[in-house]
Design a protein around this motif. Structure first.
Motif, PDB file in Angstrom:
ATOM      1  N   ARG A   3     -53.880  -6.067 -39.457  1.00  0.00           N
ATOM      2  CA  ARG A   3     -53.834  -5.864 -38.008  1.00  0.00           C
ATOM      3  C   ARG A   3     -55.203  -6.114 -37.380  1.00  0.00           C
ATOM      4  O   ARG A   3     -55.319  -6.752 -36.331  1.00  0.00           O
ATOM      5  CB  ARG A   3     -53.357  -4.453 -37.695  1.00  0.00           C
ATOM      6  N   ALA A   4     -56.248  -5.570 -38.015  1.00  0.00           N
ATOM      7  CA  ALA A   4     -57.600  -5.758 -37.480  1.00  0.00           C
ATOM      8  C   ALA A   4     -57.991  -7.230 -37.474  1.00  0.00           C
ATOM      9  O   ALA A   4     -58.606  -7.713 -36.511  1.00  0.00           O
ATOM     10  CB  ALA A   4     -58.605  -4.944 -38.298  1.00  0.00           C
ATOM     11  N   ALA A   5     -57.636  -7.950 -38.529  1.00  0.00           N
ATOM     12  CA  ALA A   5     -57.975  -9.369 -38.599  1.00  0.00           C
ATOM     13  C   ALA A   5     -57.280 -10.163 -37.502  1.00  0.00           C
ATOM     14  O   ALA A   5     -57.890 -11.051 -36.881  1.00  0.00           O
ATOM     15  CB  ALA A   5     -57.602  -9.923 -39.973  1.00  0.00           C
ATOM     16  N   VAL A   6     -56.011  -9.846 -37.231  1.00  0.00           N
ATOM     17  CA  VAL A   6     -55.290 -10.552 -36.173  1.00  0.00           C
ATOM     18  C   VAL A   6     -55.918 -10.263 -34.817  1.00  0.00           C
ATOM     19  O   VAL A   6     -56.128 -11.177 -34.000  1.00  0.00           O
ATOM     20  CB  VAL A   6     -53.803 -10.158 -36.187  1.00  0.00           C
ATOM     21  N   ILE A   7     -56.237  -8.999 -34.538  1.00  0.00           N
ATOM     22  CA  ILE A   7     -56.866  -8.643 -33.261  1.00  0.00           C
ATOM     23  C   ILE A   7     -58.193  -9.372 -33.103  1.00  0.00           C
ATOM     24  O   ILE A   7     -58.477  -9.969 -32.056  1.00  0.00           O
ATOM     25  CB  ILE A   7     -57.055  -7.113 -33.181  1.00  0.00           C
ATOM     26  N   TRP A   8     -59.011  -9.334 -34.145  1.00  0.00           N
ATOM     27  CA  TRP A   8     -60.339  -9.949 -34.101  1.00  0.00           C
ATOM     28  C   TRP A   8     -60.236 -11.455 -33.878  1.00  0.00           C
ATOM     29  O   TRP A   8     -60.984 -12.019 -33.070  1.00  0.00           O
ATOM     30  CB  TRP A   8     -61.061  -9.650 -35.407  1.00  0.00           C
ATOM     31  N   CYS A   9     -59.304 -12.107 -34.548  1.00  0.00           N
ATOM     32  CA  CYS A   9     -59.144 -13.554 -34.405  1.00  0.00           C
ATOM     33  C   CYS A   9     -58.674 -13.930 -32.998  1.00  0.00           C
ATOM     34  O   CYS A   9     -59.094 -14.969 -32.449  1.00  0.00           O
ATOM     35  CB  CYS A   9     -58.156 -14.085 -35.439  1.00  0.00           C
ATOM     36  N   LEU A  10     -57.849 -13.105 -32.390  1.00  0.00           N
ATOM     37  CA  LEU A  10     -57.372 -13.404 -31.046  1.00  0.00           C
ATOM     38  C   LEU A  10     -58.442 -13.175 -29.983  1.00  0.00           C
ATOM     39  O   LEU A  10     -58.273 -13.600 -28.836  1.00  0.00           O
ATOM     40  CB  LEU A  10     -56.127 -12.580 -30.733  1.00  0.00           C
ATOM     41  N   TRP A  11     -59.533 -12.499 -30.344  1.00  0.00           N
ATOM     42  CA  TRP A  11     -60.667 -12.362 -29.430  1.00  0.00           C
ATOM     43  C   TRP A  11     -61.615 -13.552 -29.515  1.00  0.00           C
ATOM     44  O   TRP A  11     -62.474 -13.738 -28.636  1.00  0.00           O
ATOM     45  CB  TRP A  11     -61.465 -11.094 -29.749  1.00  0.00           C
ATOM     46  N   LEU A  12     -61.515 -14.360 -30.562  1.00  0.00           N
ATOM     47  CA  LEU A  12     -62.473 -15.431 -30.784  1.00  0.00           C
ATOM     48  C   LEU A  12     -62.502 -16.477 -29.663  1.00  0.00           C
ATOM     49  O   LEU A  12     -63.591 -16.971 -29.327  1.00  0.00           O
ATOM     50  CB  LEU A  12     -62.204 -16.107 -32.132  1.00  0.00           C
ATOM     51  N   PRO A  13     -61.355 -16.888 -29.082  1.00  0.00           N
ATOM     52  CA  PRO A  13     -61.457 -17.861 -27.978  1.00  0.00           C
ATOM     53  C   PRO A  13     -62.334 -17.387 -26.839  1.00  0.00           C
ATOM     54  O   PRO A  13     -63.119 -18.173 -26.282  1.00  0.00           O
ATOM     55  CB  PRO A  13     -59.992 -18.035 -27.545  1.00  0.00           C
ATOM     56  N   LEU A  14     -62.242 -16.100 -26.479  1.00  0.00           N
ATOM     57  CA  LEU A  14     -63.109 -15.586 -25.427  1.00  0.00           C
ATOM     58  C   LEU A  14     -64.563 -15.600 -25.882  1.00  0.00           C
ATOM     59  O   LEU A  14     -65.461 -15.971 -25.114  1.00  0.00           O
ATOM     60  CB  LEU A  14     -62.685 -14.170 -25.042  1.00  0.00           C
TER      61      LEU A  14
ATOM     62  N   ALA B 281     -54.986  -6.800 -28.675  1.00  0.00           N
ATOM     63  CA  ALA B 281     -55.438  -8.154 -28.967  1.00  0.00           C
ATOM     64  C   ALA B 281     -55.592  -9.014 -27.722  1.00  0.00           C
ATOM     65  O   ALA B 281     -56.454  -9.897 -27.685  1.00  0.00           O
ATOM     66  CB  ALA B 281     -54.468  -8.827 -29.942  1.00  0.00           C
ATOM     67  N   LEU B 282     -54.781  -8.761 -26.685  1.00  0.00           N
ATOM     68  CA  LEU B 282     -54.686  -9.703 -25.582  1.00  0.00           C
ATOM     69  C   LEU B 282     -55.097  -9.148 -24.224  1.00  0.00           C
ATOM     70  O   LEU B 282     -55.348  -9.929 -23.304  1.00  0.00           O
ATOM     71  CB  LEU B 282     -53.251 -10.243 -25.481  1.00  0.00           C
ATOM     72  N   PHE B 283     -55.136  -7.837 -24.048  1.00  0.00           N
ATOM     73  CA  PHE B 283     -55.426  -7.322 -22.714  1.00  0.00           C
ATOM     74  C   PHE B 283     -56.864  -7.641 -22.336  1.00  0.00           C
ATOM     75  O   PHE B 283     -57.803  -7.343 -23.087  1.00  0.00           O
ATOM     76  CB  PHE B 283     -55.188  -5.820 -22.647  1.00  0.00           C
ATOM     77  N   PRO B 284     -57.108  -8.254 -21.176  1.00  0.00           N
ATOM     78  CA  PRO B 284     -58.446  -8.757 -20.838  1.00  0.00           C
ATOM     79  C   PRO B 284     -59.546  -7.705 -20.847  1.00  0.00           C
ATOM     80  O   PRO B 284     -60.646  -7.956 -21.353  1.00  0.00           O
ATOM     81  CB  PRO B 284     -58.246  -9.350 -19.434  1.00  0.00           C
ATOM     82  N   THR B 285     -59.281  -6.526 -20.270  1.00  0.00           N
ATOM     83  CA  THR B 285     -60.332  -5.510 -20.210  1.00  0.00           C
ATOM     84  C   THR B 285     -60.774  -5.101 -21.601  1.00  0.00           C
ATOM     85  O   THR B 285     -61.971  -4.960 -21.879  1.00  0.00           O
ATOM     86  CB  THR B 285     -59.838  -4.288 -19.421  1.00  0.00           C
ATOM     87  N   VAL B 286     -59.824  -4.905 -22.499  1.00  0.00           N
ATOM     88  CA  VAL B 286     -60.147  -4.516 -23.869  1.00  0.00           C
ATOM     89  C   VAL B 286     -60.934  -5.618 -24.568  1.00  0.00           C
ATOM     90  O   VAL B 286     -61.953  -5.357 -25.226  1.00  0.00           O
ATOM     91  CB  VAL B 286     -58.853  -4.200 -24.646  1.00  0.00           C
ATOM     92  N   ALA B 287     -60.486  -6.856 -24.426  1.00  0.00           N
ATOM     93  CA  ALA B 287     -61.164  -7.972 -25.097  1.00  0.00           C
ATOM     94  C   ALA B 287     -62.585  -8.150 -24.593  1.00  0.00           C
ATOM     95  O   ALA B 287     -63.525  -8.358 -25.381  1.00  0.00           O
ATOM     96  CB  ALA B 287     -60.351  -9.253 -24.900  1.00  0.00           C
ATOM     97  N   MET B 288     -62.798  -8.080 -23.276  1.00  0.00           N
ATOM     98  CA  MET B 288     -64.130  -8.294 -22.725  1.00  0.00           C
ATOM     99  C   MET B 288     -65.109  -7.230 -23.204  1.00  0.00           C
ATOM    100  O   MET B 288     -66.247  -7.538 -23.576  1.00  0.00           O
ATOM    101  CB  MET B 288     -64.068  -8.327 -21.196  1.00  0.00           C
ATOM    102  N   PHE B 289     -64.687  -5.983 -23.214  1.00  0.00           N
ATOM    103  CA  PHE B 289     -65.602  -4.929 -23.633  1.00  0.00           C
ATOM    104  C   PHE B 289     -65.778  -4.886 -25.148  1.00  0.00           C
ATOM    105  O   PHE B 289     -66.816  -4.428 -25.629  1.00  0.00           O
ATOM    106  CB  PHE B 289     -65.126  -3.577 -23.108  1.00  0.00           C
ATOM    107  N   ALA B 290     -64.778  -5.331 -25.899  1.00  0.00           N
ATOM    108  CA  ALA B 290     -64.953  -5.419 -27.345  1.00  0.00           C
ATOM    109  C   ALA B 290     -66.038  -6.428 -27.703  1.00  0.00           C
ATOM    110  O   ALA B 290     -66.703  -6.296 -28.735  1.00  0.00           O
ATOM    111  CB  ALA B 290     -63.640  -5.810 -28.017  1.00  0.00           C
TER     112      ALA B 290
END
Length: 600
Positions: free
Chosen positions: A110-121, A216-225
């Motif tokens: 699960r962590a790997a999928v979340i992390w990989c989906l943040w990579l484009p940003l 994995a996809l919500f913008p606020t979470v991804a930006m602050f991560a």
């Protein structure tokens, strides 16, 4: 069908019984007051207490919101009563059966999928968002001048981490990029672990999937991560603490569990120094409501407090190059109130009142520093040293002026905080600083600081320009806050209202979500410290975004958060539990604890 049934029961039970109950009326009045006051503040800059339309709007909206509370409460309780029909899905932790791998392997996946989906940003904003005082914290380490203005623990982690990576790579951008990826991986693991906890408690399969997609996809979470702000690691630690306190409410015990609670609590307190003001009363309440093992709880919750006090009062000042900021930073609310009074009613103040204000604001006359939604400029003209010398005299002047001009004081406090409790507010906390300091434009919002501070430099992206423009639009565009329903997902005020609803339902004496009471109480107290600060920023409310999937899971099935044993109590006899024999309460016994009326 469930919602239609809830509306029907809300219209019957709600009107004839629920609406007569003090709790429902108070909740409806709070929501109505938030709506009326927030709208007036966002449009007029103040609440018009002397207008009859204000009180008429309250009179009309209060019963409407009260009825909505009754309907929503009945809907949640109907979801809890579904345990009779779906005991395996609701209680047996059946979600784990849908995975071929479990335990740490599922968490890693699960962590790997979340992390990989943040990579484009991350690629679109390379090297990442090195922002929100990151440059200041790094300079603390480079100059050997750590200051308590930022938590020293985070200064060490960020400063020495980036410094060490720079010594390996030779370039600041490389060091920042690697640091951001490491931090994102740690945050992703915390998210994945929380999903595993939800699954283990018995949350439904679709709830886990939706929560996974949100992280994995919500913008606020991804930006602050992908942002170096100290609030990211603090919020991740608070999410872990939240889940552990749910376990505590469900009756979990054991020295390993208590050790984990103590360590995570200490991390939360050391990553946000003012969190101790929320944690101490929380610990007292936690011990007071417990049924047994109070000595163990005192030890588990007291040691993190003692460690934090030792660090802040002894270790940091005596061993490190450690300074203390001006006392004025702690006086944001009084400073805003007195500055607003001086500016709004200056001509109507008596000579003694003007002298009382100017005694503590010697640079205020002729200096237009008051900004209703940000107390940072006001702090720059208050005499903190004078207040430290005569604190009682300052309190006396502050109280006396407030008693003489209560409406000004109330409006000053509300105008400074409404972006943190009104769901319809646009986040503009830094807009007063449009220009070279924050590089903002008055035509946009300051939802997120979309930049990389020196010594890093954000590169322009051509391949991923659409990704970059999408997230930049969210960070600075008013368009997002103008969409009624979608904007609530991005609104700190909406999440605060959701938290209030969860806390109200969890406080039911025999309700199915009693295990949520302690963690939501902790979250509420932590968020309460924000309103004493100078400005409402999204990053201060980041724990709300990280914990949102857990609160949403509560509404999906409150029975998942029912205590398995007394909360927390002495261990049951060998092979037995509170109810239902060796396997805990049966579905029928648990459902018997779920009254069908609306919350009292």
């Amino acid at each position: 069908m469930a919602l239609a049934n809830a509306i029907r029961r809300g219209l019957t039970l709600g009107l004839h019984e629920g609406l007569k109950r003090v709790g429902a009326w108070l909740t409806g009045a709070v929501y109505a007051g938030v709506t009326v006051a927030g709208w007036q503040l966002s449009h007029h800059g103040s609440v018009r207490f002397d207008s009859p339309w204000t009180w008429l709007a309250l009179a009309v909206l209060t019963p409407v919101f009260t009825l909505a509370v009754a309907v929503a409460s009945e809907f949640v309780m109907s979801r809890a009563r579904a345990v009779k029909e779906e005991p395996a899905k609701s209680l047996a932790g059946g979600g784990a059966k849908h995975w071929r791998i479990t335990g740490w392997r599922a968490t890693a996946l699960r962590a790997a999928v979340i992390w990989c989906l943040w990579l484009p940003l991350w690629l679109a904003v390379y090297p990442g968002f090195f922002a929100y005082d990151a440059n200041t914290e790094l300079n603390y380490v480079l100059d050997h001048s750590i200051n308590s203005h930022h938590p020293p623990l985070h200064v060490w982690i960020l400063g020495y981490g980036v410094k060490w990576l720079h010594s390996l790579t030779g370039q600041w951008n490389y060091a920042i990029a690697i640091w951001i990826l490491i931090q994102a991986a740690l945050v992703a693991v915390c998210f994945a672990w929380s999903l595993g906890k939800l699954e283990g408690w018995g949350s439904r399969r679709w709830v886990i999937r939706v929560a996974w997609a949100y992280y994995a996809l919500f913008p606020t979470v991804a930006m602050f991560a992908l942002c170096s702000t100290k609030d990211t690691l603090y919020s991740a630690a608070l999410l872990v603490a939240f889940m552990l306190f749910v376990d505590l409410g469900k009756g979990r015990q054991g020295w390993r569990f208590y050790l984990a609670v103590g360590l995570v609590s200490a991390a939360v307190l050391l990553l946000r120094l003012n969190a101790i003001w929320a944690f101490v009363p929380f610990a007292a309440i936690c011990v007071a409501v417990s049924r047994g093992r109070r000595l163990a709880l005192c030890l588990v919750l007291g040691v993190p407090v003692l460690v934090t006090l030792f660090a802040t009062e002894v270790l940091y000042p005596k061993i490190l190059h450690y300074g203390t900021p001006s006392f004025a930073v702690k006086l944001a609310v009084p400073a805003q109130q007195m500055a607003r009074l001086y500016g709004a009613s200056g001509d109507g103040l008596t000579a003694a009142e003007r002298q009382a204000v100017e005694r503590w604001f010697p640079n205020l006359p002729g200096h237009p520093n008051y900004v209703p939604f940000n107390g940072d400029p006001t702090k720059g003209v208050i005499d903190g040293d004078a207040i430290e010398r005569e604190p009682l005299r300052f309190v006396k002047d502050w109280v006396r002026l407030g008693l003489d001009h209560p409406a000004v004081y109330v409006n000053a406090a509300l105008a400074n905080t409404y972006q943190g409790w009104y769901p319809g507010a646009a986040i503009t906390g830094y807009n007063y600083a449009a220009g070279p300091l924050y590089n903002y434009s008055l035509s946009g919002t300051s939802y997120f600081i979309f930049k990389t501070e020196s010594p890093g430099e954000m590169s322009s992206s051509s391949v991923l320009a659409p990704v970059r423009n999408f997230y930049k639009g969210i960070s600075h565009s008013y368009a997002l806050s103008s969409v009624p329903v979608v904007s609530w997902m991005f609104s700190p005020g909406a999440l605060i209202m959701l938290m209030v609803a969860v806390l109200a339902l969890a406080m039911r004496r025999r309700g199915p979500g009693r295990a949520m009471f302690l963690p939501v109480l902790l979250l509420g107290l932590m968020m309460g410290t924000i309103y004493l600060g100078p400005v409402m920023l999204v990053r201060y409310f980041l724990p709300m975004f990280f914990i949102f999937p857990v609160m949403a899971a509560f509404f999906a099935n409150p029975a998942v958060f029912a205590p398995a044993t007394r909360v927390p109590g002495p261990p049951p006899a060998r092979g037995e539990t509170d109810k239902g024999g060796p396997d805990g309460p049966s579905p029928d016994e648990l459902a018997a604890d779920m009254p069908g009326d609306v919350p009292k």
